[in-house]
Motif scaffolding. Structure first.
Motif, PDB file in Angstrom:
ATOM      1  N   GLY A 185      59.659  30.749  67.045  1.00 16.30           N
ATOM      2  CA  GLY A 185      59.941  31.596  66.137  1.00 16.30           C
ATOM      3  C   GLY A 185      60.761  32.792  66.922  1.00 16.30           C
ATOM      4  O   GLY A 185      60.528  32.796  68.251  1.00 16.30           O
ATOM      5  N   ARG A 189      63.437  37.882  55.330  1.00 20.45           N
ATOM      6  CA  ARG A 189      63.098  37.871  56.838  1.00 20.45           C
ATOM      7  C   ARG A 189      63.448  39.127  57.452  1.00 20.45           C
ATOM      8  O   ARG A 189      63.087  39.333  58.829  1.00 20.45           O
ATOM      9  CB  ARG A 189      64.428  36.850  57.377  1.00 20.45           C
ATOM     10  N   ALA A 202      63.214  38.588  61.349  1.00 19.43           N
ATOM     11  CA  ALA A 202      62.138  37.577  61.902  1.00 19.43           C
ATOM     12  C   ALA A 202      62.443  36.203  61.483  1.00 19.43           C
ATOM     13  O   ALA A 202      62.824  36.088  60.388  1.00 19.43           O
ATOM     14  CB  ALA A 202      60.779  37.920  61.712  1.00 19.43           C
ATOM     15  N   TYR A 203      62.884  35.230  62.328  1.00 22.94           N
ATOM     16  CA  TYR A 203      62.898  33.979  62.104  1.00 22.94           C
ATOM     17  C   TYR A 203      61.821  33.101  62.410  1.00 22.94           C
ATOM     18  O   TYR A 203      61.257  33.117  63.445  1.00 22.94           O
ATOM     19  CB  TYR A 203      64.108  33.514  62.758  1.00 22.94           C
ATOM     20  N   GLU A 204      61.262  32.341  61.392  1.00 22.48           N
ATOM     21  CA  GLU A 204      60.165  31.480  61.707  1.00 22.48           C
ATOM     22  C   GLU A 204      60.430  30.221  62.581  1.00 22.48           C
ATOM     23  O   GLU A 204      61.721  30.123  62.761  1.00 22.48           O
ATOM     24  CB  GLU A 204      59.759  30.893  60.221  1.00 22.48           C
ATOM     25  N   ALA A 205      59.540  29.839  63.129  1.00 25.17           N
ATOM     26  CA  ALA A 205      59.611  28.528  64.168  1.00 25.17           C
ATOM     27  C   ALA A 205      60.399  27.358  63.280  1.00 25.17           C
ATOM     28  O   ALA A 205      59.686  27.244  62.070  1.00 25.17           O
ATOM     29  CB  ALA A 205      58.323  28.263  64.636  1.00 25.17           C
ATOM     30  N   VAL A 206      60.940  26.518  63.674  1.00 24.32           N
ATOM     31  CA  VAL A 206      61.544  25.184  62.990  1.00 24.32           C
ATOM     32  C   VAL A 206      61.593  24.307  63.961  1.00 24.32           C
ATOM     33  O   VAL A 206      62.220  24.334  65.050  1.00 24.32           O
ATOM     34  CB  VAL A 206      62.856  25.613  62.513  1.00 24.32           C
ATOM     35  N   ARG A 218      53.272  35.423  54.655  1.00 18.41           N
ATOM     36  CA  ARG A 218      52.952  35.248  56.160  1.00 18.41           C
ATOM     37  C   ARG A 218      51.997  36.278  56.522  1.00 18.41           C
ATOM     38  O   ARG A 218      51.523  37.325  55.859  1.00 18.41           O
ATOM     39  CB  ARG A 218      54.102  35.699  57.142  1.00 18.41           C
ATOM     40  N   PRO A 267      58.904  39.620  55.268  1.00 15.64           N
ATOM     41  CA  PRO A 267      58.079  38.540  55.538  1.00 15.64           C
ATOM     42  C   PRO A 267      56.801  38.295  54.775  1.00 15.64           C
ATOM     43  O   PRO A 267      56.185  37.427  54.522  1.00 15.64           O
ATOM     44  CB  PRO A 267      57.892  38.677  57.045  1.00 15.64           C
ATOM     45  N   ARG A 308      56.788  36.414  51.837  1.00  8.74           N
ATOM     46  CA  ARG A 308      56.574  34.743  51.907  1.00  8.74           C
ATOM     47  C   ARG A 308      55.168  34.368  52.206  1.00  8.74           C
ATOM     48  O   ARG A 308      54.830  33.347  52.384  1.00  8.74           O
ATOM     49  CB  ARG A 308      57.403  34.472  53.187  1.00  8.74           C
TER      50      ARG A 308
END
Length: 197
Positions: free
Chosen positions: A126, A178, A117-121, A197, A192, A195
């Motif tokens: 995301g 991730r 999973a990639y977080e929104a940037v 989340r 995740p 972190r």
């Protein structure tokens, strides 16, 4: 910036290294052995073996908690390289590999489901991809990482036809924070969650 967790881990590491006077730290490993009698009176052993650094990290994490990830091992190595910190660069790469190999679920097995999973940037939403680890029928020592659901624009960039360690590249480039690994219906690694989340 040095975190308290790093200082405590370094103290534990040095203490373990001093168990063998005048040793070369890079050549030290730690082996823990459980000996017991199996049914029928036959002696058996279970063992765990790993690096001094890996054991120190486990002890420091158990005592003081895990600090938030600061990036993937490659991101950490690149930051050290830009600071002309060769020891930091090598430490990030070696530490990243050791962190993967010290996971209680490592190595990957056929049937494992892996999600990255990639977080929104900024303006990018995301995204994530899900893979299934399969045995490579042509090369039994290799595993395939097959994309089963992809929401990122790269279309399953981590898929492989065969690799003896199919999660290594993903772990080093994206980071364990991730990655989620599900084995036999149970989450065995929830990066995740580390972190917050």
């Amino acid at each position: 910036m040095t975190h308290r967790h790093d200082v405590q881990r370094d103290i534990i590491t040095r203490t373990l290294e001093e168990l063998i006077p005048r040793s070369v730290p890079a050549r030290l490993t730690v082996k823990v052995t459980e000996t017991f009698d199996a049914p029928g009176g036959h002696p058996r052993q279970n063992t765990w073996e790993g690096s001094v650094h890996g054991l120190a990290e486990r002890i420091a994490t158990a005592l003081y908690g895990r600090r938030p990830e600061t990036g993937s091992p490659l991101e950490q190595a690149e930051a050290a390289k830009q600071n002309r910190d060769l020891a930091g660069e090598l430490g990030a790469l070696m530490g990243g590999a050791a962190a993967l190999q010290q996971q209680p679920w490592y190595p990957a097995r056929p049937g494992d489901v892996v999600h990255i999973a990639y977080e929104a940037v900024h303006d990018l939403p995301g995204s994530g991809s899900t893979y299934l680890v399969q045995q490579n029928p042509d090369e039994p020592a290799f595993l395939a990482l097959v994309a089963v659901a992809v929401s990122d624009t790269d279309g399953g960039v981590w898929a492989t036809d065969g690799d003896p360690d199919p999660l290594f590249e993903m772990w080093m480039e994206a980071g364990g924070h991730r990655i989620t690994v599900v084995r036999d219906g149970l989450t065995v690694h929830n990066g995740p969650a580390s972190r917050g989340r």
